[in-house]
Design a protein around this motif. Structure first.
Motif, PDB file in Angstrom:
ATOM      1  N   ARG A   1       0.759  -1.260  -0.052  1.00 37.40           N
ATOM      2  CA  ARG A   1      -0.098   0.035  -0.038  1.00 37.40           C
ATOM      3  C   ARG A   1       0.994   1.268   0.017  1.00 37.40           C
ATOM      4  NH1 ARG A   1      -4.052  -1.940   4.770  1.00 37.40           N
ATOM      5  NH2 ARG A   1      -5.610  -2.910   3.517  1.00 37.40           N
ATOM      6  N   GLY A   2       2.049   1.131   0.860  1.00 40.39           N
ATOM      7  CA  GLY A   2       2.797   2.185   0.815  1.00 40.39           C
ATOM      8  C   GLY A   2       3.625   2.537  -0.464  1.00 40.39           C
ATOM      9  N   ALA A   3       3.827   1.638  -1.070  1.00 34.44           N
ATOM     10  CA  ALA A   3       4.550   1.639  -2.412  1.00 34.44           C
ATOM     11  C   ALA A   3       3.485   2.479  -3.396  1.00 34.44           C
ATOM     12  CB  ALA A   3       5.095   0.448  -2.961  1.00 34.44           C
ATOM     13  N   HIS A   4       2.386   1.828  -3.184  1.00 39.67           N
ATOM     14  CA  HIS A   4       1.600   2.158  -4.313  1.00 39.67           C
ATOM     15  C   HIS A   4       1.004   3.834  -4.093  1.00 39.67           C
ATOM     16  CE1 HIS A   4      -2.400   2.326  -6.627  1.00 39.67           C
ATOM     17  NE2 HIS A   4      -2.854   2.845  -5.753  1.00 39.67           N
ATOM     18  N   GLN A   5       0.881   4.074  -2.754  1.00 44.79           N
ATOM     19  CA  GLN A   5       0.572   5.552  -2.234  1.00 44.79           C
ATOM     20  C   GLN A   5       1.514   6.588  -2.710  1.00 44.79           C
ATOM     21  OE1 GLN A   5      -0.730   5.080   1.472  1.00 44.79           O
ATOM     22  NE2 GLN A   5      -2.673   3.950   1.036  1.00 44.79           N
TER      23      GLN A   5
ATOM     24  N   PRO B   1       0.758   2.535 -10.452  1.00 52.20           N
ATOM     25  CA  PRO B   1       2.113   1.643 -10.140  1.00 52.20           C
ATOM     26  C   PRO B   1       2.201   0.131 -10.421  1.00 52.20           C
ATOM     27  CG  PRO B   1       1.649   3.346  -8.420  1.00 52.20           C
ATOM     28  CD  PRO B   1       0.404   3.121  -9.095  1.00 52.20           C
ATOM     29  N   ARG B   2       2.768  -0.355 -11.100  1.00 52.65           N
ATOM     30  CA  ARG B   2       3.026  -1.812 -11.277  1.00 52.65           C
ATOM     31  C   ARG B   2       4.040  -2.353 -10.193  1.00 52.65           C
ATOM     32  NH1 ARG B   2       5.418  -1.909 -16.959  1.00 52.65           N
ATOM     33  NH2 ARG B   2       6.531  -0.014 -15.951  1.00 52.65           N
ATOM     34  N   ILE B   3       3.606  -3.203  -9.240  1.00 49.86           N
ATOM     35  CA  ILE B   3       4.329  -3.465  -8.074  1.00 49.86           C
ATOM     36  C   ILE B   3       4.492  -5.022  -8.066  1.00 49.86           C
ATOM     37  CG2 ILE B   3       4.299  -3.657  -5.659  1.00 49.86           C
ATOM     38  CD1 ILE B   3       2.231  -1.283  -5.840  1.00 49.86           C
TER      39      ILE B   3
ATOM     40  N   GLU C   1      -8.179  -4.284  -3.618  1.00 54.00           N
ATOM     41  CA  GLU C   1      -8.157  -2.884  -3.196  1.00 54.00           C
ATOM     42  C   GLU C   1      -7.815  -2.079  -4.485  1.00 54.00           C
ATOM     43  OE1 GLU C   1      -5.769  -1.984  -0.042  1.00 54.00           O
ATOM     44  OE2 GLU C   1      -6.694  -3.275   1.455  1.00 54.00           O
ATOM     45  N   GLY C   2      -7.623  -2.695  -5.528  1.00 57.40           N
ATOM     46  CA  GLY C   2      -7.232  -1.897  -6.888  1.00 57.40           C
ATOM     47  C   GLY C   2      -5.922  -1.546  -7.092  1.00 57.40           C
ATOM     48  N   ILE C   3      -5.113  -2.316  -6.532  1.00 57.30           N
ATOM     49  CA  ILE C   3      -3.548  -2.002  -6.501  1.00 57.30           C
ATOM     50  C   ILE C   3      -3.026  -2.944  -7.475  1.00 57.30           C
ATOM     51  CG2 ILE C   3      -1.338  -1.992  -5.284  1.00 57.30           C
ATOM     52  CD1 ILE C   3      -2.917  -1.197  -2.632  1.00 57.30           C
TER      53      ILE C   3
END
Length: 316
Positions: A172-176, A187-189, A222-224
């Motif tokens: 989540r933190g990387a996405h945000q 972002p592609r994680i 969550e859409g990430i």
């Protein structure tokens, strides 16, 4: 663009290379921002002599010297550690008061933090204590970015710390963080496995099925845009080739080994999740070459440039 962003630059551990590379990087003017030097004027003056740069070109926000200096190049002491910590705290105060737009920290040592009475394993944890928020360490280079689930832990303590909650927090933190600070809308994680071959169905470890995969599934719900757990030996190759915007690694050397192989001199440490902007060079105090004038400012120059870019983006 000069003057639209103001950056507080800390002196770091006075016995190391931090103030030297900071002055060299500032003199090259790569960030297009104004700077404030944070730390004792004596520390900046000594570094300026080594760097061949006059620190008087920038305003100095002094911090109190604990006593007469008792350190030398490559020889840190309790007093030098106190200077390094106080400089960070002063820079954070400037940022939280809105007097600067970003903070770039020169290296200090974990031993120094402990000796100075700050029981934190590194800058990231100290900054979270000072600022609040959910601090997350991201190391970034031109071809590879890495976010860490665990940071400064002995390897034997990593598996119990790789929990569903910790992995989901990092994803989540990387996405945000990539959306807010780097301007990447989706972002592609890539999420690394902990064990060889992603645990091989439980034969080589159970953390993938029990902790990592459920966290990735929740993030996707969550859409990430997360994928994993992917075996690390495959994931970093794919990420460096452009398949992912960031890798979420389970532990320090899993992520930083590949990153430094690609970007040893140019990577930047970005602290995601803070209410202030903070970056640093991706290297340490380098006591072995402190005072010789040989330290490269490449990573510090990148840290200044990245801090200015993030500050401008947050400002909108």
């Amino acid at each position: 663009m000069a003057g639209d962003v103001r950056i507080a630059v800390t002196c770091g551990e006075p016995a190391g290379i931090g103030a030297e590379v900071a002055l060299k990087a500032l003199a090259q003017g790569a960030s297009g921002a104004d700077a404030v030097l944070v730390g004792p004027a004596e520390v900046w003056a000594a570094a300026g002599t080594v760097a061949g740069v006059d620190p008087g070109r920038w305003p100095c926000h002094p911090v109190e010297m604990p006593a007469e200096p008792d350190w030398g190049w490559g020889r840190p002491t309790l007093r030098s550690a106190q200077v390094a910590v106080r400089a960070v705290e002063a820079a954070v105060d400037l940022a939280r008061a809105g007097r600067v737009d970003a903070v770039v920290t020169a290296p200090l040592t974990k031993e120094g933090l402990r000796a100075a009475g700050r029981p934190y394993p590194g800058h990231t944890e100290l900054l979270q204590a000072l600022c609040g928020g959910e601090a997350l360490m991201m190391l970034a280079g031109p071809r590879l970015r890495v976010v860490l689930v665990t940071t400064h832990l002995p390897l034997c303590r990593v598996p119990p710390a790789v929990t569903r909650t910790a992995v989901l927090r990092a994803v989540r933190g990387a996405h945000q963080g990539l959306r807010r600070d780097l301007g990447i809308p989706a972002p592609r994680i890539g999420v690394a496995a902990l064990n060889p071959h992603a645990g091989e169905g439980g034969v080589l470890g159970e953390e993938e099925g029990r902790e990592i995969a459920p966290a990735v599934e929740q993030a996707r719900a969550e859409g990430i845009g997360a994928e994993g757990p992917v075996p690390a030996d495959v994931l970093f190759h794919r990420a460096a080739a452009g398949a992912f915007d960031v890798v979420v690694a389970m532990y320090h050397d899993q992520g930083l080994g590949p990153l430094k192989l690609l970007h040893f001199d140019e990577a930047v440490n970005v602290t995601l999740g803070l209410p202030i902007v903070r970056t640093s060079p991706d290297h340490g105090t380098a006591f072995d070459i402190a005072g010789t004038g040989r330290a490269s400012p490449t990573s510090f120059r990148a840290a200044l440039r990245t801090a200015a870019e993030i500050a401008r983006r947050r400002r909108g």
